[in-house]
Structure formats: C-alpha cells, structure tokens
Motif scaffolding. Structure first.
Motif, PDB file in Angstrom:
ATOM      1  N   VAL A 129      13.107  -6.151  -2.474  1.00 37.31           N
ATOM      2  CA  VAL A 129      11.752  -5.718  -1.570  1.00 37.31           C
ATOM      3  C   VAL A 129      10.612  -6.686  -2.391  1.00 37.31           C
ATOM      4  O   VAL A 129      10.192  -7.976  -2.191  1.00 37.31           O
ATOM      5  N   ALA A 130      10.719  -6.439  -3.494  1.00 37.55           N
ATOM      6  CA  ALA A 130       9.642  -7.271  -4.707  1.00 37.55           C
ATOM      7  C   ALA A 130      10.146  -8.727  -4.992  1.00 37.55           C
ATOM      8  O   ALA A 130       8.391  -9.575  -4.917  1.00 37.55           O
ATOM      9  N   TYR A 131      10.719  -9.095  -4.830  1.00 37.51           N
ATOM     10  CA  TYR A 131      10.879 -10.531  -5.164  1.00 37.51           C
ATOM     11  C   TYR A 131      11.082 -10.600  -3.871  1.00 37.51           C
ATOM     12  O   TYR A 131      10.209 -12.232  -3.554  1.00 37.51           O
ATOM     13  N   GLY A 132      11.168 -10.758  -2.772  1.00 39.56           N
ATOM     14  CA  GLY A 132      10.703 -10.891  -1.782  1.00 39.56           C
ATOM     15  C   GLY A 132       9.196 -10.832  -1.223  1.00 39.56           C
ATOM     16  O   GLY A 132       8.528 -12.309  -0.828  1.00 39.56           O
ATOM     17  N   VAL A 133       8.235  -9.848  -1.360  1.00 38.66           N
ATOM     18  CA  VAL A 133       6.895  -9.859  -0.983  1.00 38.66           C
ATOM     19  C   VAL A 133       6.661 -10.807  -2.677  1.00 38.66           C
ATOM     20  O   VAL A 133       6.151 -12.275  -2.037  1.00 38.66           O
ATOM     21  N   VAL A 134       7.354 -10.800  -3.901  1.00 31.30           N
ATOM     22  CA  VAL A 134       6.967 -12.064  -4.974  1.00 31.30           C
ATOM     23  C   VAL A 134       6.991 -13.318  -4.783  1.00 31.30           C
ATOM     24  O   VAL A 134       5.732 -14.369  -3.960  1.00 31.30           O
ATOM     25  N   MET A 135       8.100 -13.814  -3.646  1.00 34.27           N
ATOM     26  CA  MET A 135       7.191 -15.195  -3.203  1.00 34.27           C
ATOM     27  C   MET A 135       6.835 -15.443  -2.373  1.00 34.27           C
ATOM     28  O   MET A 135       6.464 -16.413  -1.942  1.00 34.27           O
ATOM     29  N   LEU A 137       3.931 -14.264  -1.242  1.00 36.36           N
ATOM     30  CA  LEU A 137       2.670 -14.280  -1.998  1.00 36.36           C
ATOM     31  C   LEU A 137       2.468 -15.794  -2.253  1.00 36.36           C
ATOM     32  O   LEU A 137       1.669 -15.856  -2.472  1.00 36.36           O
ATOM     33  N   THR A 138       3.468 -15.772  -3.151  1.00 39.05           N
ATOM     34  CA  THR A 138       3.261 -16.948  -4.042  1.00 39.05           C
ATOM     35  C   THR A 138       3.563 -18.361  -3.482  1.00 39.05           C
ATOM     36  O   THR A 138       2.612 -19.414  -3.626  1.00 39.05           O
ATOM     37  N   VAL A 158      -0.834  -8.975  -8.152  1.00 40.13           N
ATOM     38  CA  VAL A 158      -0.248  -7.098  -8.638  1.00 40.13           C
ATOM     39  C   VAL A 158      -1.364  -6.713  -7.315  1.00 40.13           C
ATOM     40  O   VAL A 158      -0.215  -6.110  -6.915  1.00 40.13           O
ATOM     41  N   THR A 159      -2.010  -6.699  -6.821  1.00 39.92           N
ATOM     42  CA  THR A 159      -2.402  -5.410  -6.299  1.00 39.92           C
ATOM     43  C   THR A 159      -2.328  -6.111  -4.909  1.00 39.92           C
ATOM     44  O   THR A 159      -1.892  -5.006  -4.335  1.00 39.92           O
ATOM     45  N   ALA A 160      -2.180  -6.715  -4.682  1.00 38.24           N
ATOM     46  CA  ALA A 160      -1.387  -7.708  -3.135  1.00 38.24           C
ATOM     47  C   ALA A 160      -0.176  -6.781  -2.799  1.00 38.24           C
ATOM     48  O   ALA A 160       0.282  -6.682  -1.805  1.00 38.24           O
ATOM     49  N   LEU A 164       1.004  -4.549  -0.601  1.00 37.54           N
ATOM     50  CA  LEU A 164       1.786  -4.878  -0.001  1.00 37.54           C
ATOM     51  C   LEU A 164       3.615  -3.752  -0.115  1.00 37.54           C
ATOM     52  O   LEU A 164       3.406  -3.714   1.387  1.00 37.54           O
ATOM     53  N   MET A 165       4.273  -4.262  -1.051  1.00 37.51           N
ATOM     54  CA  MET A 165       4.585  -2.491  -0.751  1.00 37.51           C
ATOM     55  C   MET A 165       4.797  -1.100  -1.440  1.00 37.51           C
ATOM     56  O   MET A 165       5.845  -0.580   0.065  1.00 37.51           O
ATOM     57  N   THR A 166       3.992  -0.907  -1.296  1.00 36.09           N
ATOM     58  CA  THR A 166       3.662   0.696  -1.196  1.00 36.09           C
ATOM     59  C   THR A 166       3.608   1.169   0.832  1.00 36.09           C
ATOM     60  O   THR A 166       4.248   1.721   0.520  1.00 36.09           O
ATOM     61  N   TYR A 167       2.550   0.003   1.058  1.00 34.45           N
ATOM     62  CA  TYR A 167       2.155   0.554   2.338  1.00 34.45           C
ATOM     63  C   TYR A 167       2.441  -0.104   4.021  1.00 34.45           C
ATOM     64  O   TYR A 167       2.387   0.338   4.876  1.00 34.45           O
ATOM     65  N   VAL A 168       3.336  -1.336   3.198  1.00 30.12           N
ATOM     66  CA  VAL A 168       4.440  -2.308   4.317  1.00 30.12           C
ATOM     67  C   VAL A 168       5.824  -2.244   3.998  1.00 30.12           C
ATOM     68  O   VAL A 168       7.033  -1.623   5.113  1.00 30.12           O
TER      69      VAL A 168
END
Length: 184
Positions: A129-135, A137-138, A158-160, A164-168
C-alpha cells in the motif's frame, strides 16, 4: 496482570474542539508537542486537522519506542496538568486508540481487538500500500511541488502519504484482505 508490550507504541487521540476554541486547542497541541518531544523514547507526533475523513475531529498521533516509555509520559504530572487545561476547550473525552507496531493500520471495528494479523502479513500489506501511495503521489503532486525546498517536499509527501494510508487506503485494504489477514 498486564501482558508485556514489545516494540513501538502508537497512540491516536481524536478530539473535537468546542466551536470558537479551535485556535486555543491548536495552541494546546503545540504545548503538548513541545513537552513530549523531550521524553525518553519519543518518536514523533502528527496532527490531523478536522476534515470529513477524521469525522471533523482533530486527531493527534504520537509514538514511543516502548510501552513503558509511553506509559511514563501518560502518567506524568506534566501531562496531567496539560489535560486539565482542556476543560471547556473540547466537547468530550478524546477517543483513544493504542496499538503496538503495525497494528495501527489493521484495526477493524468488527474484528475483536485480540485478533491481529501476523506481523509478516501486516508488513507485506503496508509495504504494498505504501508503495502504491508513494508512486501515486510522485506522479500526481510531485511535479507541482518540484520547485519547493527538499524539506518542504518531503513534509508534504509524508503528510499526504500518512493521511491517505491511515484514512483511505489501509482501511480499504484491510477490509478487502480481511479473510487472508485474519484467517486461521
């Protein structure tokens, strides 16, 4: 007798400021942050402002290296004094959740608190999930913030990502993968 807690501890506290007292509450959060950053084991704090995703509450998330260090801060005279200042500033007692390690992102109301996925399953899901979110956002906000100083870009990213990870994404991934995560 309480089971010994191992590893880092993450505490989230959701509170709603009384209308008109938002600035006072934000000042209070700043004072608490200034106090807690000196405590042994302190690993950081994040504050999410009221939005639909937080059910219009302020959410303060802080971390300590161990349960003992977290407990020492929570039972301290300084914290007690700061909590007494909340009278008339917030609507009610805060909603508190305390988890160790990666469990923070695997909390489902319909799953008993003692039922936790194995650490390797949690690590795999968080990584994906972190990989997907970082990609994501990038490619979406990365180009818009490319001219900013590196420290500000990192703070925004990092804030985004955490929000996103915590709430979505983590709640969705946890529900989608529930049979695999919580299965026997």
């Amino acid at each position: 007798m309480m089971e010994e807690q191992v590893g880092p501890v993450t505490v989230s506290i959701a509170r709603r400021a009384i209308p008109g007292r938002e600035a006072d509450y934000e000042d209070w959060i700043s004072r608490v942050t200034a106090e807690v950053c000196h405590w042994p084991g302190y690993q950081g704090v994040s504050v999410l402002r009221p939005v639909a995703a937080t059910d219009y509450a302020y959410v303060t998330i802080y971390r300590f290296s161990t349960w003992e260090q977290c407990h020492a801060f929570e039972k301290s005279e300084e914290r007690g004094r700061l909590l007494r200042e909340l009278d008339g500033m917030v609507e009610s007692e805060g909603e508190i959740k305390k988890v160790t390690g990666l469990e923070f992102w695997f909390d489902l109301p319909e799953v008993p608190a003692q039922a936790r996925p194995s650490p390797h399953k949690m690590a795999l899901v968080v990584t994906l999930v972190a990989y997907g979110v970082v990609m994501g956002l990038t490619f979406t906000i990365g180009p818009q913030i490319s001219g900013l100083p590196v420290w500000l870009r990192a703070l925004i990213m990092v804030t985004a990502q955490v929000t996103l990870m915590t709430y979505v994404f983590m709640p969705q991934a946890t529900r989608l993968l529930r049979p695999w995560l919580f299965g026997r």
